[in-house]
Design an enzyme around this catalytic site. Sequence first.
Site, PDB file in Angstrom:
ATOM      1  N   HIS A  52       0.791  -1.246  -0.054  1.00  0.00           N
ATOM      2  CA  HIS A  52      -0.011  -0.057   0.194  1.00  0.00           C
ATOM      3  C   HIS A  52       0.930   1.394  -0.006  1.00  0.00           C
ATOM      4  O   HIS A  52       0.900   2.013  -0.798  1.00  0.00           O
ATOM      5  CB  HIS A  52      -0.669  -0.031   1.248  1.00  0.00           C
ATOM      6  CG  HIS A  52      -1.799   1.167   1.347  1.00  0.00           C
ATOM      7  ND1 HIS A  52      -3.124   1.095   0.954  1.00  0.00           N
ATOM      8  CD2 HIS A  52      -1.548   2.309   1.813  1.00  0.00           C
ATOM      9  CE1 HIS A  52      -3.676   2.223   1.197  1.00  0.00           C
ATOM     10  NE2 HIS A  52      -2.929   2.993   1.613  1.00  0.00           N
ATOM     11  N   GLU A  53       1.877   1.348   0.950  1.00  0.00           N
ATOM     12  CA  GLU A  53       2.720   2.538   0.882  1.00  0.00           C
ATOM     13  C   GLU A  53       3.361   2.629  -0.400  1.00  0.00           C
ATOM     14  O   GLU A  53       3.944   3.768  -0.684  1.00  0.00           O
ATOM     15  CB  GLU A  53       3.430   2.326   2.228  1.00  0.00           C
ATOM     16  CG  GLU A  53       2.823   2.454   3.517  1.00  0.00           C
ATOM     17  CD  GLU A  53       1.675   3.740   3.423  1.00  0.00           C
ATOM     18  OE1 GLU A  53       2.118   4.809   3.040  1.00  0.00           O
ATOM     19  OE2 GLU A  53       0.715   3.493   4.112  1.00  0.00           O
ATOM     20  N   HIS A  92       1.723   4.592  -2.913  1.00  0.00           N
ATOM     21  CA  HIS A  92       1.774   5.758  -2.556  1.00  0.00           C
ATOM     22  C   HIS A  92       3.032   6.590  -2.935  1.00  0.00           C
ATOM     23  O   HIS A  92       3.085   7.687  -3.548  1.00  0.00           O
ATOM     24  CB  HIS A  92       1.532   6.312  -1.121  1.00  0.00           C
ATOM     25  CG  HIS A  92       0.051   6.241  -0.687  1.00  0.00           C
ATOM     26  ND1 HIS A  92      -0.894   7.081  -1.123  1.00  0.00           N
ATOM     27  CD2 HIS A  92      -0.507   5.586   0.337  1.00  0.00           C
ATOM     28  CE1 HIS A  92      -2.148   6.612  -0.561  1.00  0.00           C
ATOM     29  NE2 HIS A  92      -1.918   6.080   0.430  1.00  0.00           N
ATOM     30  N   GLU A 151      -5.132   7.721  -3.090  1.00  0.00           N
ATOM     31  CA  GLU A 151      -5.417   6.423  -2.368  1.00  0.00           C
ATOM     32  C   GLU A 151      -5.604   5.388  -3.639  1.00  0.00           C
ATOM     33  O   GLU A 151      -5.238   4.144  -3.313  1.00  0.00           O
ATOM     34  CB  GLU A 151      -6.536   6.494  -1.458  1.00  0.00           C
ATOM     35  CG  GLU A 151      -7.076   5.366  -0.836  1.00  0.00           C
ATOM     36  CD  GLU A 151      -6.155   5.241   0.368  1.00  0.00           C
ATOM     37  OE1 GLU A 151      -5.110   6.136   0.679  1.00  0.00           O
ATOM     38  OE2 GLU A 151      -6.343   4.334   1.226  1.00  0.00           O
TER      39      GLU A 151
END
Lengths: 519, 519
Positions: free
Chosen positions: A282-283, A286, A312
Amino acid sequence: MAAAQVASHPVSTAADGGNKKEYESLCEKLKEMSTLGGISGLLGWDEMVMMPEGAAACRAAQKSVMAGIMYDKQTDPELGQLLDELSSNGSVGFDPFQQAVIREAQRDWVRTTKIPKRIAKRRAELESEGYQAWTTARGESNFAKFAPVLEEWVSLIKETSALIDPSRSPYDVALEEFEKGMTSARIDEIFTQVKEGLVPLLKQIREKGTPPDTSVLQGTFDTKSQADLCNSIAKELGFDLDKGRLDVSVHPFTGGSHPTDVRMTTRFKDNDLTEGLTGAIHETGHALYEQGRNLDYDGLPVNQALSMGVHESQSLLWERMVALSLPFSKYLAPKLAGAFPQLPDLQAEQLYGALNAVKKESMIRVEADEVTYPLHIILRYELEKELLEGTVSVPDLPRIWNERMTSYLGCTPKDDAQGVLQDVHWSAGLFGYFPTYSLGAMYAAQIYKAAQKDVPSLEADIAAGQFSGLKSWLNERIHKSGSLHPSGDDLMRAATGSPLDPSVFLHYLTEKYTALYQL
Amino acid sequence: MAAAQVASHPVSTAADGGNKKEYESLCEKLKEMSTLGGISGLLGWDEMVMMPEGAAACRAAQKSVMAGIMYDKQTDPELGQLLDELSSNGSVGFDPFQQAVIREAQRDWVRTTKIPKRIAKRRAELESEGYQAWTTARGESNFAKFAPVLEEWVSLIKETSALIDPSRSPYDVALEEFEKGMTSARIDEIFTQVKEGLVPLLKQIREKGTPPDTSVLQGTFDTKSQADLCNSIAKELGFDLDKGRLDVSVHPFTGGSHPTDVRMTTRFKDNDLTEGLTGAIHETGHALYEQGRNLDYDGLPVNQALSMGVHESQSLLWERMVALSLPFSKYLAPKLAGAFPQLPDLQAEQLYGALNAVKKESMIRVEADEVTYPLHIILRYELEKELLEGTVSVPDLPRIWNERMTSYLGCTPKDDAQGVLQDVHWSAGLFGYFPTYSLGAMYAAQIYKAAQKDVPSLEADIAAGQFSGLKSWLNERIHKSGSLHPSGDDLMRAATGSPLDPSVFLHYLTEKYTALYQL
């Protein structure tokens, strides 16, 4: 404008027409502010990752001085004059990137200068007071201790919104802070469709589905091995260590000071392999967006992320569309088998099932799976909008929360700590933030589908651990265009051919879980 | 004023007399500048320790923006007005700490505002150009390639000094930047005495001495074990990890953003145990000074280090007076024996001898031992002063350098890379910096002697690994007084009872090496 054009668009920093000098002066001021923002970003990262505890007070003073300097720059009358001159001239002589620079700068100018110091100060104070009150209220499961803060936020946000733009509803003005170009009318349209599709799907999964076996991911997993594995995966996905760092922090986040200085953090628990793994990916999503920002417009608002929802979308695209897919499990299973002695014969299908189990009871948003998550968001969106519209009052909130939980998610909180008090957002006045989580998930599904169309080998590439094709596609179609487009819908139109279409998201979930749960 | 009084001096932030408001306004401005300085400190630390390589350009931009903001604050006409009003009032109504605040702020104001932008800009450029030229010249051992930079620095420093204070010699004005309250007349007095004592001592050591056996510290030492050991020693010496960090960097240094955020770095080589060990203890000395700054005057110049020399006195006190002493070897020997399998039977006397061997040939300053080091400094001090006075010309420098090396240190460089080009300082215009290294060593000897008198158990404490008595003594006598005193001599008078007395240093060396080399 198609994304391919975006990437190859010739860079010019000056308009051909009349306001060349003003535009250049504007850019100089914007770049200085961007640099100051980068310094504040570094202070924030350091505070979370490196700073010794005893330095908390001095760091607060440093942040406050930086905020003061930034405020002076943001409200500099010369900046206002430049924007007046440039805006009054329409878009004559400016290319689309330059027009976006002026548009975004004007937007930020209005949002900063329309708020008197008295309100800005009270908002900052209420953030701290609200956090304290929320912590106490949640600890005691006592909503009454949080209610006064919420009442004041509702009134402050109405006041702020009316100052920024009295012609629009308070909620729409608040939403604009997090999701540019979005309106509650549009969200109503999207979320109604999602709710109508998801509630019955969830019912079906729970009542008729055969849950996959999750036992393989239960147990204890050495955190050092988790960290090594996740760091190597982040690099394979495309995270550039020459322009960023990977560290550990209590709450994983992606920050830093510049697209060449992107700092992501992770966290690993020995009793939860999935959280560490999906959190790291997830990070990485980003971070890839940040590293992919268009340096041709370095320091100008057009190279910033379009919105929270779009940001997101990039984390969720990698976390869900990629990492929760069967092809990714084919890539991941042998890696896990190599890293953890208890998983010697891990098979891709087995891993895929275990990673995608839908929770039997989904009471807490941050622990929710991709099927139940949007229902948590829709509930919060409805309530925060109704609070601002006055159709729900603060004292009624816990009751209505519990009723809708039962109706949408099929479970009822045992107390307010587990219910209306579970999230921190409202304590900081973040009204309009929640919807961006699910908009992100829907953008992600639609973006992934477009990439699949353009890169026919995508799933085979993922299974083979080849991610550069997808990353390049995202760089060109999403990252480089930054804030060129005035809304997420416009970005979707440019990158995928149509505005946000929630049916893509619903179709993805329905197809995936019908197969997985043998519906 | 005695140091004990310094520590217990009642804090008041306002004068009793007339200029209370002006003083408070001054403090507010100074604190903001101090906070900005802290942010720049953090940017610098991060650049050396954490920053990804690809972020170099963005970090340069961040530092430049911060420098611009700082310059605007430093030259703010309101600040000048406040200082005018406060200075014209003499010291009426201000206590000694407040007087020092005004004095130091006035001093900084003059040194910043007297330099026109043209010169400040040229100095900044010449730092970069000078570094490039020096690197090339040293690489090729070609002094001619460095000479033009040196010529320009000599002329620029004369010009700058005349602008700051035309009534004093250029060298004295330059020196003041690094060693407040010091003059070349005073250094001449000190260094002459040191040279007269050291040259014959060195000759005796070399000609008549029996060198200690250093073989025990030769070989390969695991760097991880070195780092663990040194970090634990830093903590035992008193470094507070709640208010600081320990990291690794290419060049060890002590930085950070505040006395509660002190960041020291170390470096370890597997073929040199001594360098890593003494380097870590050296930086711990700097760090203890920083952590010991007086927070009653947080953000005001009176709580800053008095001078480079006094800062160096704190690193050298721990590195030399403590860590190179026989009692410390008693503490250290069993630790080394435990950390490194090749040293199972290490004895304190054996370790003490090996750590204190005087180099047979001391050609390079940064590799010099404590006996030869001051002679390297005296040579540089003489030459940089003579360059500014015009009694030595740039083209003659290499020849004179080599002649004095032969005369003071008994060895002649084989080329200019090993001679006049060995140090980076002059390439950055740092004239007046070199003397502070040896002033620091002399302050350290005198301070340590005073501590020994006040803490009779000092040597036994050190042998037992008890350092808190010495640290507390330094906190009270040196660290807390910051820049209260206008010069190092005044600080020495307050802390030890007499101004800097080089005979203490000479006596320490003579006694130590007479025993060690059986002279």
